[in-house]
Design an enzyme around this catalytic site. Structure first.
Site, mmCIF file in Angstrom:
data_model
loop_
_atom_site.group_PDB
_atom_site.id
_atom_site.type_symbol
_atom_site.label_atom_id
_atom_site.label_comp_id
_atom_site.label_asym_id
_atom_site.label_seq_id
_atom_site.Cartn_x
_atom_site.Cartn_y
_atom_site.Cartn_z
ATOM 1 N N CYS A 78 -0.158 -8.811 6.307
ATOM 2 C CA CYS A 78 1.035 -9.422 5.762
ATOM 3 C C CYS A 78 0.872 -9.389 4.253
ATOM 4 O O CYS A 78 -0.171 -8.996 3.759
ATOM 5 C CB CYS A 78 1.133 -10.892 6.185
ATOM 6 S SG CYS A 78 1.077 -11.119 7.958
ATOM 7 N N ARG A 127 3.593 -4.110 3.500
ATOM 8 C CA ARG A 127 2.480 -4.695 4.248
ATOM 9 C C ARG A 127 2.943 -5.360 5.545
ATOM 10 O O ARG A 127 2.123 -5.818 6.343
ATOM 11 C CB ARG A 127 1.766 -5.746 3.397
ATOM 12 C CG ARG A 127 1.166 -5.206 2.128
ATOM 13 C CD ARG A 127 0.465 -6.314 1.385
ATOM 14 N NE ARG A 127 -0.647 -6.842 2.146
ATOM 15 C CZ ARG A 127 -1.851 -6.314 2.165
ATOM 16 N NH1 ARG A 127 -2.120 -5.253 1.468
ATOM 17 N NH2 ARG A 127 -2.805 -6.865 2.888
ATOM 18 N N TRP A 137 3.848 -9.417 9.247
ATOM 19 C CA TRP A 137 3.748 -8.411 10.308
ATOM 20 C C TRP A 137 3.091 -9.136 11.467
ATOM 21 O O TRP A 137 1.931 -9.508 11.409
ATOM 22 C CB TRP A 137 2.904 -7.237 9.834
ATOM 23 C CG TRP A 137 2.894 -6.086 10.785
ATOM 24 C CD1 TRP A 137 3.853 -5.124 10.922
ATOM 25 C CD2 TRP A 137 1.865 -5.742 11.725
ATOM 26 N NE1 TRP A 137 3.479 -4.220 11.885
ATOM 27 C CE2 TRP A 137 2.269 -4.564 12.395
ATOM 28 C CE3 TRP A 137 0.632 -6.309 12.062
ATOM 29 C CZ2 TRP A 137 1.499 -3.958 13.367
ATOM 30 C CZ3 TRP A 137 -0.138 -5.704 13.028
ATOM 31 C CH2 TRP A 137 0.294 -4.538 13.675
ATOM 32 N N ASN A 180 -2.521 -14.361 5.298
ATOM 33 C CA ASN A 180 -2.641 -12.983 5.794
ATOM 34 C C ASN A 180 -3.984 -12.888 6.494
ATOM 35 O O ASN A 180 -5.014 -13.163 5.884
ATOM 36 C CB ASN A 180 -2.575 -12.011 4.599
ATOM 37 C CG ASN A 180 -2.970 -10.604 4.989
ATOM 38 O OD1 ASN A 180 -2.779 -10.191 6.129
ATOM 39 N ND2 ASN A 180 -3.519 -9.862 4.043
ATOM 40 N N GLY A 181 -3.977 -12.517 7.778
ATOM 41 C CA GLY A 181 -5.235 -12.419 8.521
ATOM 42 C C GLY A 181 -5.097 -13.076 9.880
ATOM 43 O O GLY A 181 -3.976 -13.307 10.352
ATOM 44 N N GLU A 204 -2.464 15.942 12.057
ATOM 45 C CA GLU A 204 -1.791 15.181 11.007
ATOM 46 C C GLU A 204 -0.287 15.451 11.019
ATOM 47 O O GLU A 204 0.513 14.523 10.879
ATOM 48 C CB GLU A 204 -2.436 15.531 9.653
ATOM 49 C CG GLU A 204 -1.833 14.850 8.440
ATOM 50 C CD GLU A 204 -1.810 13.335 8.503
ATOM 51 O OE1 GLU A 204 -2.457 12.744 9.389
ATOM 52 O OE2 GLU A 204 -1.105 12.739 7.661
ATOM 53 N N LYS A 215 2.538 12.551 11.572
ATOM 54 C CA LYS A 215 3.635 12.308 10.615
ATOM 55 C C LYS A 215 4.973 12.303 11.341
ATOM 56 O O LYS A 215 5.796 11.429 11.138
ATOM 57 C CB LYS A 215 3.689 13.389 9.541
ATOM 58 C CG LYS A 215 2.720 13.346 8.412
ATOM 59 C CD LYS A 215 2.734 12.149 7.514
ATOM 60 C CE LYS A 215 1.925 11.027 8.088
ATOM 61 N NZ LYS A 215 0.625 10.787 7.628
ATOM 62 N N GLU A 237 5.398 9.179 13.802
ATOM 63 C CA GLU A 237 5.459 7.828 13.238
ATOM 64 C C GLU A 237 6.741 7.549 12.472
ATOM 65 O O GLU A 237 7.178 6.409 12.404
ATOM 66 C CB GLU A 237 4.237 7.501 12.370
ATOM 67 C CG GLU A 237 4.153 8.236 11.060
ATOM 68 C CD GLU A 237 2.936 7.839 10.245
ATOM 69 O OE1 GLU A 237 2.586 6.659 10.233
ATOM 70 O OE2 GLU A 237 2.338 8.728 9.612
ATOM 71 N N HIS A 264 -5.928 24.585 29.220
ATOM 72 C CA HIS A 264 -6.705 23.759 30.153
ATOM 73 C C HIS A 264 -5.915 22.564 30.672
ATOM 74 O O HIS A 264 -6.504 21.583 31.096
ATOM 75 C CB HIS A 264 -8.011 23.315 29.479
ATOM 76 C CG HIS A 264 -8.896 24.475 29.125
ATOM 77 N ND1 HIS A 264 -9.563 25.221 30.067
ATOM 78 C CD2 HIS A 264 -9.171 25.051 27.930
ATOM 79 C CE1 HIS A 264 -10.230 26.195 29.467
ATOM 80 N NE2 HIS A 264 -10.008 26.115 28.167
ATOM 81 N N LYS A 268 1.705 -0.818 6.322
ATOM 82 C CA LYS A 268 0.928 0.074 5.465
ATOM 83 C C LYS A 268 -0.565 -0.194 5.554
ATOM 84 O O LYS A 268 -1.369 0.720 5.538
ATOM 85 C CB LYS A 268 1.405 -0.079 4.019
ATOM 86 C CG LYS A 268 0.709 0.832 3.026
ATOM 87 C CD LYS A 268 1.083 2.281 3.271
ATOM 88 C CE LYS A 268 0.348 3.238 2.364
ATOM 89 N NZ LYS A 268 0.388 4.614 2.893
HETATM 90 C C1 F6R Z 1 -0.374 7.254 8.940
HETATM 91 C C2 F6R Z 1 -1.156 6.248 8.240
HETATM 92 C C3 F6R Z 1 -2.219 5.531 9.004
HETATM 93 C C4 F6R Z 1 -3.408 5.222 8.086
HETATM 94 C C5 F6R Z 1 -4.426 4.340 8.811
HETATM 95 C C6 F6R Z 1 -5.638 4.065 7.946
HETATM 96 O O1 F6R Z 1 0.548 7.869 8.090
HETATM 97 O O2 F6R Z 1 -0.945 5.992 7.094
HETATM 98 O O3 F6R Z 1 -2.614 6.234 10.124
HETATM 99 O O4 F6R Z 1 -3.983 6.425 7.682
HETATM 100 O O5 F6R Z 1 -3.835 3.146 9.180
HETATM 101 O O6 F6R Z 1 -5.279 3.420 6.776
HETATM 102 P P1 F6R Z 1 -6.232 3.398 5.517
HETATM 103 O O7 F6R Z 1 -6.349 4.801 5.018
HETATM 104 O O8 F6R Z 1 -5.559 2.505 4.548
HETATM 105 O O9 F6R Z 1 -7.563 2.880 5.981
#
Ligand code: F6R
Length: 610
Positions: free
Chosen positions: A2, A27, A75, A101-102, A483, A487, A490, A506, A605
């Site tokens: 959060c 966040r 969040w 937050n936590g 990756e 992308k 998500e 397989h 994020k």
């Molecule tokens: C996807 C994305 C997440 C982060 C993951 C790790 O686009 O951003 O998969 O890569 O949550 O986050 P960090 O790099 O902040 O540890």
């Protein structure tokens, strides 16, 4: 996961807090709230489910004024997103308000005790309300004292901001395992989960450490350790610009950040070369002897950072001939991995606050590993708890979907691999020079590539209605396909799946049917023929194939339906180029589907919960 923000000074806290919350919305954004301590009206708390804009609208008709306040963007972890579960929470008498937050792990037993012994009634399902009520019960006219006493009783992770209507000039904050910074302003002092939230008001920052409590007034900030001893902290001066965290004319942060990749890569590479063209690792002491002493490297991360770790494995094994294991942080920590003092543990994290990564790092440290982290956020928890930090210089990444952090993580992993290979005498001058020269020109090639955005947009228009998309590749291409797939899913919510091309037969090939879109990465010269066979395999099941290939490798056109070309470059480094059209493809598809690109549903994020 959060965002919290707080202010005490001589300005109207309401405006500062709403502004700060907007910058923290990445966040978490399922509900938001604000508390203002007014000497006459008492504690004013307003909270609303949904985005900050909802809260702003909710309070727009009110003339709220106070020189102290706290705010929160949530969040959800404990309790669904709702007005009741939104923060701030208040003590039983309504006089103390708290944002958090936590996660408070022992909240169930504390709640039971508060209900049975003190007859406390709870109005939310949150762990946070339990901590607030506990502080309320322990309050005897001194907020700082009550916070200290309450924190002695809680287990878990927290960054909190607390105010009391009876002490309207004091804000108390504390942290353990969740980020917290203090900003020193001219017209007051601030707390926040990260720097951009308050950068408009101050550039001098204290980075708060675990188990510290901070007491802020308009003119003073005092930091205490868990034993209540004063702590001296150096001021951290923020040199980057607040504008870096704004959209600068792009429709979304994600698109802006995609376009910032040439600069991010340039910064990350160029700062790491000495006058003789050799790599410097920011003063990290990795001698030939130390490197040869390592018998294993562990790379641990989550999500996109984990995908960067896969390329890191490829780079370190290829250039430095050391065996590398890559693990997902949430798995690593619970499987008692074989780690000792001959292990180099590399944690990769954009935010530096991902709880799983942090916990894995601690586990590795406990077992004696040397911990090197590749981190974007300066002063973050992962950075601070590592033996060595190698920063990605991507700048602030705001969009939830990671783009520029990923490519700069790749650069760091290449540099680490090449540095180790060089130290061990395994990378000869010619190969080294070719790779280094290439890393230096990648930003220019990327700029050219980004100009082909129109082509990607046209492809997105063709495929944005797809229900299933497969990504395939071999070698480094298979890691990039993971990756690309992440992308797409998500931000566009299309069901997508990535698999090493050779593995398709397989089992997974059973899912390929007429018109299924398969994005085939075919950038590896050494594996090109093999990829053509894989493309044929899916074509013969009537799939539609979009291939990504290097300029000049036109034979792919005979097999694929569409081809997107990236500039020529050595096989090892193509991920730095090939991922970019995949990021743009995901972006434009999500845009055409009307998705909330910078804040996809169910995501945040920075994932500071398990
Ligand atoms: C996807 C994305 C997440 C982060 C993951 C790790 O686009 O951003 O998969 O890569 O949550 O986050 P960090 O790099 O902040 O540890």
């Amino acid at each position: 996961m959060c965002g919290i923000v707080g202010y005490v000074g001589n300005e109207n806290a309401r405006n500062i807090i709403i502004d700060g919350l907007k910058r923290l919305e990445y966040r978490g954004y399922d509900s938001a709230g604000i508390a203002l301590a007014d000497p006459e009206q008492g504690m004013i708390v307003r909270k609303k489910k949904g985005r900050i804009a909802n809260l702003e609208e909710y309070i727009s008709g009110e003339n709220l004024f106070s020189t102290i306040g706290i705010g929160h963007t949530r969040w959800a972890t404990h309790g669904a997103p709702s007005d009741e579960n939104a923060h701030p929470h208040v003590s039983a008498d309504g006089k103390i308000a708290l944002v958090h937050n936590g996660i408070i792990e022992n909240y169930v037993e504390l709640k039971k005790e508060l209900m049975e012994k003190h007859g406390i009634v709870f109005s939310s399902e949150t762990d946070t309300e339990v901590l607030t009520k506990l502080i309320g019960v322990l309050y005897e006219g001194d907020l700082e004292d009550a916070v200290f006493k309450a924190l002695d009783r809680v287990r878990g992770a927290f960054a909190i901001g607390v105010i009391s209507q009876d002490e309207p000039g004091r804000l108390v904050a504390a942290r353990k395992d969740s980020p917290l910074i203090v900003g020193l302003g001219r017209d007051g002092n601030f707390i926040a989960s990260d720097i951009p939230a308050i950068l408009k008001y101050c550039r001098q920052i204290y980075l708060i450490e675990n188990n510290e409590v901070v007491v802020l007034t308009e003119n003073n900030v005092q930091i205490f350790d868990a034993q209540r001893r004063p702590v001296r902290r150096d001021v951290f001066n923020v040199t980057w610009d607040a504008d870096a965290a704004e959209k600068e004319g792009y429709d979304h942060f994600m698109l802006k950040e995609i376009h910032e990749q040439p600069e991010g890569i340039r910064n990350t590479v160029e700062r790491r070369m000495d006058d003789h063209g050799e790599i410097v690792l920011d003063g990290i002491n990795l001698t030939r002897e130390t490197i040869e002493y390592f018998n294993k490297v562990y790379i641990v991360a989550c999500g996109t950072a984990y995908h960067a770790g896969l390329i890191g494995k490829y780079a370190i094994e290829k250039f430095a001939h050391i065996s590398v294991e890559v693990d997902i942080a949430s798995e690593f920590r619970y499987r008692d991995p074989f780690v000792d003092d001959r292990t180099l543990f590399i944690a990769i994290s954009q935010s530096g606050e991902t709880l799983d990564t942090l916990a894995a790092l601690r586990e590795a440290k406990k077992k004696g590993a040397r911990v090197l982290s590749v981190v974007n956020v300066v002063g973050s928890s992962v950075a601070r708890e590592s033996d060595d930090v190698f920063y990605t210089w991507a700048g602030p990444e705001i969009a939830v979907a990671s783009t520029k952090a990923y490519t700069t993580q790749l650069v760091c992993m290449y540099l680490i691999g090449m540095y180790m290979g060089r130290k061990k005498g395994l990378l000869d001058d010619e190969t080294y020079q070719t790779l280094m020269n290439e890393l230096l020109v990648i930003p220019d090639k990327l700029e050219t590539l980004l100009q082909k955005e129109r082509v990607v947009q046209d492809l997105a228009r063709r495929f944005y209605r797809s229900n299933n998309v497969f990504f395939i590749g071999r070698g480094p291409d298979s890691y990039v396909s993971y990756e690309g797939s992440l992308k797409l899913k998500e931000i566009s919510y299309i069901n997508s799946f990535a698999i090493a091309a050779g593995e398709l037969k397989h089992g997974t090939i059973a899912l390929i049917e007429k018109d299924t879109l398969v994005v085939a990465l075919a950038t590896q010269d050494s594996l090109f023929e093999k990829m053509l066979s894989n493309i044929k395999e899916v074509k013969s099941r009537d799939a539609t194939v979009l291939a990504i290939a290097k300029e000049g490798n036109t034979t792919v056109e005979a097999e694929a339906d569409y081809v997107f070309y990236i500039p020529q470059c050595p096989d090892e480094l193509t991920p730095l180029l090939s991922v970019v059209p995949l990021q743009q493809f995901a972006y434009y598809i999500a845009k055409m589907r009307g998705c909330d690109i910078d804040k996809p549903k169910n995501l945040a994020k920075s994932v500071t919960v398990e």
